[in-house]
Design a protein around this motif. Sequence first.
Motif, PDB file in Angstrom:
ATOM      1  N   CYS A   6      24.763  32.741  37.853  1.00 19.27           N
ATOM      2  CA  CYS A   6      26.018  32.500  37.143  1.00 19.27           C
ATOM      3  C   CYS A   6      26.776  33.805  36.919  1.00 19.27           C
ATOM      4  CB  CYS A   6      25.760  31.846  35.796  1.00 19.27           C
ATOM      5  SG  CYS A   6      25.185  30.157  35.946  1.00 19.27           S
ATOM      6  N   VAL A   7      28.089  33.674  36.949  1.00 15.87           N
ATOM      7  CA  VAL A   7      28.983  34.799  36.680  1.00 15.87           C
ATOM      8  C   VAL A   7      29.591  34.573  35.301  1.00 15.87           C
ATOM      9  CG1 VAL A   7      31.145  35.888  37.405  1.00 15.87           C
ATOM     10  CG2 VAL A   7      29.471  35.179  39.112  1.00 15.87           C
ATOM     11  N   VAL A  77      32.745  42.366  38.212  1.00 13.53           N
ATOM     12  CA  VAL A  77      32.100  41.065  38.071  1.00 13.53           C
ATOM     13  C   VAL A  77      30.937  41.268  37.114  1.00 13.53           C
ATOM     14  CG1 VAL A  77      30.775  39.247  39.226  1.00 13.53           C
ATOM     15  CG2 VAL A  77      32.771  40.224  40.356  1.00 13.53           C
ATOM     16  N   GLU A  83      20.491  38.175  35.854  1.00 11.93           N
ATOM     17  CA  GLU A  83      21.081  37.862  37.166  1.00 11.93           C
ATOM     18  C   GLU A  83      20.706  38.913  38.209  1.00 11.93           C
ATOM     19  OE1 GLU A  83      22.339  35.056  37.848  1.00 11.93           O
ATOM     20  OE2 GLU A  83      22.655  34.346  35.810  1.00 11.93           O
ATOM     21  N   LEU A  88      25.595  39.324  42.491  1.00 16.24           N
ATOM     22  CA  LEU A  88      26.835  39.702  41.806  1.00 16.24           C
ATOM     23  C   LEU A  88      27.662  40.643  42.679  1.00 16.24           C
ATOM     24  CD1 LEU A  88      25.516  40.239  38.155  1.00 16.24           C
ATOM     25  CD2 LEU A  88      26.780  38.267  39.059  1.00 16.24           C
ATOM     26  N   VAL A  91      29.489  38.633  45.256  1.00  8.02           N
ATOM     27  CA  VAL A  91      30.667  37.987  44.671  1.00  8.02           C
ATOM     28  C   VAL A  91      31.803  39.004  44.563  1.00  8.02           C
ATOM     29  CG1 VAL A  91      31.609  36.905  42.589  1.00  8.02           C
ATOM     30  CG2 VAL A  91      29.346  36.247  43.415  1.00  8.02           C
ATOM     31  N   ILE A 126      36.366  31.327  44.189  1.00  8.05           N
ATOM     32  CA  ILE A 126      35.096  32.045  44.236  1.00  8.05           C
ATOM     33  C   ILE A 126      34.111  31.469  43.223  1.00  8.05           C
ATOM     34  CG2 ILE A 126      33.988  34.284  43.850  1.00  8.05           C
ATOM     35  CD1 ILE A 126      36.667  35.547  44.803  1.00  8.05           C
ATOM     36  N   VAL A 127      34.571  31.278  41.987  1.00  9.38           N
ATOM     37  CA  VAL A 127      33.692  30.836  40.897  1.00  9.38           C
ATOM     38  C   VAL A 127      34.364  29.700  40.134  1.00  9.38           C
ATOM     39  CG1 VAL A 127      32.533  31.555  38.770  1.00  9.38           C
ATOM     40  CG2 VAL A 127      32.710  33.155  40.656  1.00  9.38           C
ATOM     41  N   ILE A 132      28.872  30.115  41.343  1.00  6.31           N
ATOM     42  CA  ILE A 132      29.431  30.749  42.539  1.00  6.31           C
ATOM     43  C   ILE A 132      29.627  29.696  43.624  1.00  6.31           C
ATOM     44  CG2 ILE A 132      29.035  32.494  44.322  1.00  6.31           C
ATOM     45  CD1 ILE A 132      27.133  33.851  42.171  1.00  6.31           C
ATOM     46  N   GLU A 134      31.883  30.407  46.600  1.00  8.03           N
ATOM     47  CA  GLU A 134      32.152  31.007  47.908  1.00  8.03           C
ATOM     48  C   GLU A 134      32.219  32.525  47.776  1.00  8.03           C
ATOM     49  OE1 GLU A 134      32.114  31.326  51.459  1.00  8.03           O
ATOM     50  OE2 GLU A 134      32.674  29.243  51.085  1.00  8.03           O
ATOM     51  N   THR A 135      31.710  33.223  48.802  1.00 12.65           N
ATOM     52  CA  THR A 135      31.790  34.684  48.798  1.00 12.65           C
ATOM     53  C   THR A 135      32.383  35.245  50.091  1.00 12.65           C
ATOM     54  OG1 THR A 135      29.513  34.883  49.613  1.00 12.65           O
ATOM     55  CG2 THR A 135      29.834  34.952  47.212  1.00 12.65           C
TER      56      THR A 135
END
Length: 176
Positions: A6-7, A77, A83, A88, A91, A126-127, A132, A134-135
């Motif tokens: 998770c972001v 980010v 994490e 990260l 991302v 992206i988020v 998440i 897509e990167t």
Amino acid sequence: MELCPCVKNILLLDFEGKRVASKYFCDDWPTNGAKEAFEKAVFNKTQKTNARSEVEVTMLENNIVVYKFVQDLHFFVTGGEEENEVILATVLQGFFDAVGLLLRGNVEKREALEYLDLILLCIDEIVDGGIILETDANVIVGKVASHSTVAEGLSEQTFSQALATAREHLARSLLK
């Protein structure tokens, strides 16, 4: 431990630490004042580093912050202390590359403010809710372009072509 990385937030700050774009995905910073204080703390902790070529990692207030700078913009980010830094960083790199593509390599504050709507759409692709999605920068830009008629127009015309077209329309309207 959560199954999915998770972001907590994605930040885009200028060279003075002022917010250009941001999106928070958790309640760790419930008020705008708390968010601004966190942004200032992140900026102050990272401003003396040279994160221009590679992504850098630091810890702040029990959070992992990955960051990268280009021109007068600072990309961040943030994730929880549990994490994975590599995820990260992926991302962050996806966000960084997508913004670079959207701004056609002219990654600076003025351009970012002009195309802020596309950058915010980029963050949304992206988020979502901290998860998440897509990167890959090319996929992100493709999705942003599909949501935005502005992006489609930008891909078909350069700025000088658009300016020439506008001049031509103006001249026609004045001659009528």
